[in-house]
Design a protein around this motif. Structure first.
Motif, short mmCIF file in Angstrom:
data_model
loop_
_atom_site.label_atom_id
_atom_site.label_comp_id
_atom_site.label_asym_id
_atom_site.label_seq_id
_atom_site.Cartn_x
_atom_site.Cartn_y
_atom_site.Cartn_z
N LEU A 113 0.78 -1.14 0.14
CA LEU A 113 -0.01 0.21 0.14
C LEU A 113 0.76 1.25 -0.09
CD1 LEU A 113 -2.55 -1.15 2.81
CD2 LEU A 113 -2.99 -1.36 0.46
N GLU A 114 0.53 2.21 -0.81
CA GLU A 114 1.12 3.45 -0.73
C GLU A 114 0.40 4.71 0.13
OE1 GLU A 114 4.32 6.36 -2.48
OE2 GLU A 114 4.23 3.99 -2.26
N LEU A 115 0.90 5.11 0.99
CA LEU A 115 0.16 6.13 1.72
C LEU A 115 1.00 7.43 1.70
CD1 LEU A 115 -0.20 4.37 5.00
CD2 LEU A 115 -1.76 4.29 3.29
N ARG A 116 0.07 8.44 1.23
CA ARG A 116 0.71 9.87 0.94
C ARG A 116 -0.11 11.04 1.75
NH1 ARG A 116 4.21 9.50 -3.30
NH2 ARG A 116 4.51 11.79 -3.18
N GLY A 117 0.65 12.16 1.90
CA GLY A 117 -0.21 13.20 2.80
C GLY A 117 -0.34 12.86 4.29
N ARG A 118 -1.74 13.12 4.66
CA ARG A 118 -2.11 12.85 5.80
C ARG A 118 -2.30 11.48 6.22
NH1 ARG A 118 -0.57 16.82 9.04
NH2 ARG A 118 -2.12 16.62 10.69
#
Length: 372
Positions: A184-189
């Motif tokens: 999974l790619e998590l970005r920002g908040r």
């Protein structure tokens, strides 16, 4: 209790450590700073250490551990102070330092493997004029993902805030812990779902960070006649946005003399302020020191001081480790102060508990406010 033999047979040539003494040694972090944790975590250890060399091997390890219902404890450099990476129920200690290396670097940003050691990352960035914004006092051992999963701030936080503040972590790639692990790619908040979660809800595999211009930092030790005058200076320095600084660490007497490596550098009875200052705004910082009655004690290039280690290894949790080398029974009571009425709060607490021992105070930004 667990099918360790079956697990080892199922993962092929993925490196494992089965030596009991090595496993017990590496199942600890730095929880010895607390007498309560020393008692609570006594004898806690993994059954096996597994060290995948890439994400494909990690995925296979996770798949087999889930199939056999064996607990996994993700771990980087093992530098936490509070037992976060200690296996409480045996199982597998997952050494993620093999997932290292820079994936890409561009001006102002970098993406690297989660197991990249923080000092090696900075060393690789510096030739192009960049450095990591925030790093822990344990930079020589900490991995990038270990810091993000277990840390909150450190060197650079007096300028850039805490890791949780917007913009300090650009993106994280993580692997879920389930029968068929997902990437999974998590970005920002969304990175906050994994930051400071100690690896309990997924395994970080890649990290993307913003960078800061690299300066030839000077390690400056200042002396003040007492704790309150030192805190007044420190709070003013923290609020001076135009002065480039990386550390503001205040140590009331006799804390500096309890740090054997300082070798008596700080005169007896003086409160010391450990700072890291950049040359372009040094004149402004020196003016501030003079205005607050401070005295210059030491001024050296980063890592070149006579005390044998970078000055940040005398700050934050590392400061207690220095003290415990000669005062092993000493520990700390740690607190965080609200930004409102800061000087008054520090003075009030100092009056009430100062008799119990010296105050040590780190100053940083949190949500745009100066917080100790």
């Amino acid at each position: 209790m667990y099918a360790i033999g079956e697990f080892v047979a199922s993962i092929g040539d993925v490196p494992v450590i089965e030596d009991g003494a090595e496993i017990r040694l590496r199942s600890r972090d730095n929880f010895a700073v607390s007498p309560l944790l020393r008692k609570a975590l006594a004898g806690k250890a993994a059954d096996l250490i597994v060290a995948p060399r890439d994400v494909a091997e990690l995925r296979h390890v996770v798949r087999q551990a889930v199939r056999l219902r064996i607990p996994l404890v993700p771990r980087g450099g093992g530098t936490a102070n509070y037992g976060q990476s200690v296996p409480l129920a045996g199982g597998i200690l997952l050494d993620l330092r093999g997932l290292d290396g820079i994936i890409w670097q561009r001006d102002g940003a970098v993406r690297c493997g989660s197991g990249m050691r923080m000092d090696l990352l900075d060393a690789a960035l510096r030739p192009r004029g960049w450095e990591v914004r925030i790093h822990p006092s344990t930079r020589k051992a900490s991995t990038v993902a270990g810091f993000i999963a277990g840390g909150s701030g450190g060197m650079g936080s007096c300028g850039f805030g805490m890791l949780r503040d917007r913009g300090n972590i650009t993106a994280l790639q993580m692997l879920s812990i389930e029968a068929e692990p997902r990437s999974l790619e998590l970005r920002g908040r969304d990175v906050e779902l994994v930051h400071h979660a100690y690896g309990t809800n997924g395994i970080i595999t890649e990290v993307e960070l913003p960078l800061a211009p690299a300066w030839d930092w000077r390690e400056v030790i200042l002396g003040f006649p007492d704790y309150l005058s030192a805190t007044r200076f420190g709070l003013r320095l923290a609020k001076e946005a135009g002065i480039l600084k990386k550390l503001i660490s205040i140590h009331e007497a006799p804390a500096p003399s309890m740090m054997r490596a300082l070798g008596g550098l700080v005169p007896a009875g003086m409160t010391a302020v450990f700072t890291m200052l950049a040359p372009p705004t040094r004149d402004a910082a020196d003016d501030l020191v003079a205005e607050h009655g401070g005295t210059l004690i030491s001024d050296h290039a980063e890592g070149a001081g006579p005390y044998g280690a970078p000055i940040y290894e005398f700050a934050y949790g590392h400061g207690l480790r220095q003290i415990q080398k000669s005062h092993p029974q000493t520990t700390v009571l740690q607190g965080m102060f609200p930004a409102e009425g800061l000087a008054e709060s520090l003075a009030r607490v100092h009056r009430r508990v100062g008799h119990a021992g010296p105050m040590r105070t780190e100053l940083f930004l949190s949500d745009g406010e100066v917080v100790p």
